[in-house]
Write a protein that holds these residues in place. Sequence first.
Motif, PDB file in Angstrom:
ATOM      1  N   GLY A   1      67.831  19.535  54.873  1.00  0.00           N
ATOM      2  CA  GLY A   1      66.760  20.453  54.510  1.00  0.00           C
ATOM      3  C   GLY A   1      67.268  21.481  53.525  1.00  0.00           C
ATOM      4  O   GLY A   1      68.394  21.382  53.028  1.00  0.00           O
ATOM      5  N   ASP A   2      66.476  22.483  53.267  1.00  0.00           N
ATOM      6  CA  ASP A   2      66.855  23.504  52.289  1.00  0.00           C
ATOM      7  C   ASP A   2      68.124  24.253  52.688  1.00  0.00           C
ATOM      8  O   ASP A   2      68.920  24.644  51.829  1.00  0.00           O
ATOM      9  CB  ASP A   2      65.711  24.506  52.111  1.00  0.00           C
ATOM     10  CG  ASP A   2      64.482  23.873  51.456  1.00  0.00           C
ATOM     11  OD1 ASP A   2      64.654  22.843  50.789  1.00  0.00           O
ATOM     12  OD2 ASP A   2      63.375  24.404  51.639  1.00  0.00           O
TER      13      ASP A   2
ATOM     14  N   LYS B   1      59.760  18.648  59.402  1.00  0.00           N
ATOM     15  CA  LYS B   1      60.566  18.017  58.360  1.00  0.00           C
ATOM     16  C   LYS B   1      60.367  16.508  58.374  1.00  0.00           C
ATOM     17  O   LYS B   1      60.173  15.869  57.321  1.00  0.00           O
ATOM     18  CB  LYS B   1      62.040  18.364  58.561  1.00  0.00           C
ATOM     19  CG  LYS B   1      63.003  17.628  57.643  1.00  0.00           C
ATOM     20  CD  LYS B   1      62.751  17.946  56.175  1.00  0.00           C
ATOM     21  CE  LYS B   1      63.717  17.200  55.279  1.00  0.00           C
ATOM     22  NZ  LYS B   1      63.450  17.441  53.840  1.00  0.00           N
TER      23      LYS B   1
END
Length: 252
Positions: A133-134, A36
């Motif tokens: 993040g997602d 990431k």
Amino acid sequence: MKIIISPAKKMNIDTDSLPHEALPHFLPEAKALLGKLKSMDYHELKKLWACSDALAKMNFERLHTMDFENKLTPAILSYEGIQYQYMAPGVFEYNQYAYIKKHLYIVSGMYGLLRPFDGVAPYRLEMQAKLSGDAYKNLYGFWKDKLAKKLSEESSTIINLASKEYSKSISNDLPKNISFITCFFTQLKDGKLIEKGTECKMARGEMVRFMAENNISDPENIKYFDKLNYKFSDKDSNKNNFVFIKPRNQLK
């Protein structure tokens, strides 16, 4: 009994003093975080790290050459903050190393939980960093209850010497049957007990050394800690909070 402490921002590489013994338990998660971070550009990372250009450039270079399996430093020797200076693990004796190996964990934004002799590479990622993040909004969301589960599987008693930023990644998700004891290092000012950041870090490091030197396995014996002129206050403490006070005539 397990002890948790915070990491430090400043890290070094020391592959000569002592060998690392293992890789971190949550290495797959650390690799996911590394991926990431590598997807972010320099300006995004500098904002995330909230640091100077010089530090951002150094950490940007470290990030893109980071190797989780080679030229690693034992975690206990990798951090250079005030807490670690007062702990002074570099001059521990064998039995003190054996003690921290059995009892101590370092809570890390990047690695989750580190045993003292887990091999690590230098990184910059504070637990409170706004990394999303997602499936997560921040690192607390990323780690969820993983750290609490790991510790509760190993012990029913946790001694908290970590800052709130790090300790809450564990304390919020612990089962009710786990004893979570936080140590507070305070001074009396205007009728109130206060904590000062630098002096707390000093005391936390001294406390780890004190516990290692005395091979403490019963939390009650923590109350005998008297380094840096702190004294345990029974009237200000309870089963979950151990309060130590520096006498007024010792204040700086």
